[in-house]
Write a protein that holds these residues in place. Structure first.
Motif, PDB file in Angstrom:
ATOM      1  N   LYS A   3       0.800  -1.224   0.000  1.00  0.00           N
ATOM      2  CA  LYS A   3       0.000   0.000   0.000  1.00  0.00           C
ATOM      3  C   LYS A   3       0.832   1.273   0.000  1.00  0.00           C
ATOM      4  N   TYR A   4       0.225   2.301  -0.563  1.00  0.00           N
ATOM      5  CA  TYR A   4       0.795   3.639  -0.465  1.00  0.00           C
ATOM      6  C   TYR A   4       0.160   4.318   0.741  1.00  0.00           C
TER       7      TYR A   4
ATOM      8  N   GLY B  75       5.318   2.510   6.643  1.00  0.00           N
ATOM      9  CA  GLY B  75       5.477   1.054   6.567  1.00  0.00           C
ATOM     10  C   GLY B  75       4.403   0.306   5.788  1.00  0.00           C
TER      11      GLY B  75
ATOM     12  N   CYS C  34       3.945   0.056   2.782  1.00  0.00           N
ATOM     13  CA  CYS C  34       4.455  -0.456   1.506  1.00  0.00           C
ATOM     14  C   CYS C  34       5.526  -1.526   1.699  1.00  0.00           C
TER      15      CYS C  34
END
Ligand code: FES
Ligand code: FES
Lengths: 163, 446
Positions: free
Chosen positions: A37-38, A46, A48
């Motif tokens: 995830k962005y 964290g 990503c």
């Protein structure tokens, strides 16, 4: 532009992309691996997190050109078919997620921790997981999930049936 | 009821974000839609209490979560036994997809796994003002239990008729109606087979008391938890369509700044769609890096009024009180009692001023929207606590009727009250209209 080869979740990919592009962008936009995830894009949350040669790395600040042939593991590559990884299983069992947006990053970091330290103390867990933010505040359950996964003995292995 | 004040004080949503809300009444004529669902049993919850009926549209907002005076939820049991529940509430991490399924499971006597919740889709679900103020459990949970209970009663009634027996002799259990004493039992699906039944909520229908709950109100695993721990769940920011472009908006230099001039020449040479419309400047490109560099290549001049600093903010607010001005426009001002009198008659008096910084909500998933046009029909997938409010904003922004707008809300990476408005949806839709392709906009933190 350059053609870059990548080894992700035991598969090889090649992408035509500027080597300065972040690994996160490539995973999400080019390879449809949107499990990472962005959250901030700046190495601060964290969400990503992926494993690069087994180490937890923030893919949003990892330039593609720096990855080379290192093995990348994302959340999509953790389970073996229907067999969840022990950490995934533990997150489900403990209910260590609310919106779940932090969850894939949390799980990847936890996997890296248990690989390094198969039976971490509570404070070791907290220290290691410090860079992973959960805005929903599920921290206590995340800590218990990691403890569960650790005591289940084979944290590095995929284990348990999915449900 | 707040006993101290003697007036009803609703739990407040972030009202400043509700200013743009256009109260909307759900079109009751759903016959066509029910037909489309095919055979099955539909139970609708129609709310028309005297209190609700008396309220004007404006006052609806004031109550925080007064329910609209028409359908607010409904449930469909197909003749294959599949249970689908429709609610305008949305899942933002509070796990209502699970708790509402449990509520339905409890009254309908079907396993949680057999229930599908359709949530926050303006085309498929009844109007809902929004998911905020911790109101889902006291309101929607109760409604759905009523709906499920009514559905169960219909099913028992059908079985009683079929067997020519008294409904009192029958019980519902595990997706079946059974005889208390006798042997006979029949699946819900078989009872409904080939029929198209619609039922409204009866006025009185006792629900299973909380003390007897076996499923509702008990710890339960997140119904689709597996999708989250495997990275399969698609959040609003993960949505993708064929041919989709990535949008990037050029942000003003300050709050409420206006655009004086803009030079988009360089960006236009980069093979991207550039839009300038009033104070809106943005680009849509094949990938997000290109969108970012094109946006960065745009030179915009903004005119901004000086803004108070954080340090001066409280003085500024005190000096700029909008006396008598009802900023929310919902008539939500009331006086009761007297501070002066209360102070005079108090045994102890404490006077102190506390200030709290403006705090941003910062859900971990940033604002995101994917917009797609088909002629003058607009579909937007976006992370919002108010899909119907966002639909209204989109209709207003593009001068199209609300019927032409569909907003879908995939379970999102939380909101905490900070995702009520439709900016991102409007941005994506504006870019998509210019690019003639679907466009996704995801806000960054920078
Ligand atoms: S998105 Fe990479 S650390 Fe936040
Ligand atoms: S569960 Fe929502 S951010 Fe962690």
């Amino acid at each position: 532009m350059a053609t870059i080869r990548l080894a992700i979740n035991q598969k090889s990919y090649s992408v035509d992309v500027d080597p300065q592009t972040s690994l996160l962008t490539v995973l999400r936009e080019y390879l449809d691996l949107t499990g990472s995830k962005y959250g901030c894009g700046e190495g601060q949350c964290g969400a990503c997190t992926v494993l690069i040669d087994g180490k937890a790395q923030r893919s949003c600040v990892t330039r593609l050109g720096s990855v080379g042939q290192k093995q990348i593991t994302t959340i999509e590559g953790l389970a073996h078919g229907d067999q969840l990884h022990a950490v995934q299983r533990a997150f489900l069992d403990v209910g260590a997620l609310q919106c779940g947006y932090c969850t894939s990053g949390m799980i990847m970091s936890a996997v890296a921790l248990l690989k390094k330290n198969p039976s971490p103390s509570e404070s070791e867990i907290v220290d290691f997981m410090d860079g992973n933010i959960c805005r929903c505040g599920t921290y206590p359950r995340i800590v218990s999930a990691i403890q569960n996964a650790a005591t289940s003995g084979s944290a590095g292995e995929a284990k348990g049936a999915s449900r | 009821m707040n006993p101290k004040l003697g007036v009803e004080v609703p739990i407040e949503p972030e009202r400043y974000e509700l200013r743009a809300a256009a109260p909307y009444c759900f079109d009751l004529d759903r016959r066509e839609f029910f037909k489309f669902l095919g055979a099955g049993l539909v139970v609708v919850s129609v709310l028309k209490t005297a209190a609700v009926a008396q309220e004007s549209g404006g006052n609806r907002q004031r109550r925080g979560e007064s329910l609209p005076n028409d359908i607010d939820a409904w449930l469909h049991i197909g003749d294959n036994g599949k249970v689908t529940v429709y609610t305008g509430k949305v899942e933002v991490g509070q796990n209502i997809r699970t708790s509402l399924s449990q509520a339905v499971s409890e009254e309908l006597h079907v396993p949680v796994e057999s229930i599908e919740m359709v949530m926050g889709d303006t085309q498929l679900t009844p109007f809902d003002m929004g998911t905020f103020g911790s109101r889902t459990t006291p309101t929607m949970n109760l409604q759905l239990r009523k709906v499920a209970s009514a559905a169960r009663d219909v099913l028992i009634g059908l079985a009683a008729k079929q067997w020519n027996t008294n409904p009192q002799e029958l019980i519902a259990i595990d997706g079946k109606v059974k005889e208390h004493a006798g042997e006979r039992s029949i699946e819900y699906a078989a009872l409904i087979k080939g029929q198209q039944l619609t039922q409204a909520l009866p006025a009185e229908d006792p629900l299973i008391p909380a003390s007897e709950w076996k499923v509702a109100g008990r710890p339960a695993a997140k119904v689709d938890g597996i999708d989250f721990v495997t990275g399969r769940h698609l959040y609003p920011s993960d949505q993708k369509l064929p041919g989709m472009l990535y949008g990037k908006v050029v942000r003003p230099s300050a709050f409420e700044a206006t655009l004086v001039s803009v030079d988009t020449q360089k960006a236009e040479q980069m093979g991207v769609t550039v839009v300038r419309d009033g104070n809106f400047v943005g680009v849509a490109a094949l990938n997000s890096q290109l969108a970012s560099s094109a946006a960065a290549a745009i030179h915009a001049e903004w005119k901004a009024e000086p803004q108070p600093s954080n340090k001066d903010l409280f003085d500024y607010l005190r000096k700029n009180v909008m006396e008598g001005k009802d900023v929310t426009g919902d008539g939500d001002r009331f006086d009761t009692g007297s501070v002066d009198e209360a102070m005079k008659s108090a045994d102890h008096r404490l006077q102190q001023t506390y200030t709290v910084q403006y705090i941003a909500h910062v859900p971990l998933e940033p604002r995101a929207a994917l917009a797609k046009w088909d002629g003058d029909r607009l579909t937007v997938w976006t992370g919002t606590q108010r899909p119907f409010g966002v639909r209204g904003q989109l209709a207003e922004a593009f001068h199209i009727p609300e019927e032409n707008v569909r907003v879908l809300m995939p379970d999102m990476g939380s909101g905490y009250g900070g995702k009520h408005t439709g900016e991102t949806a409007i941005e994506a839709a504006r870019l998509a209209r210019a690019a003639k392709r679907p466009v996704k906009v995801v806000w960054t933190r920078m």
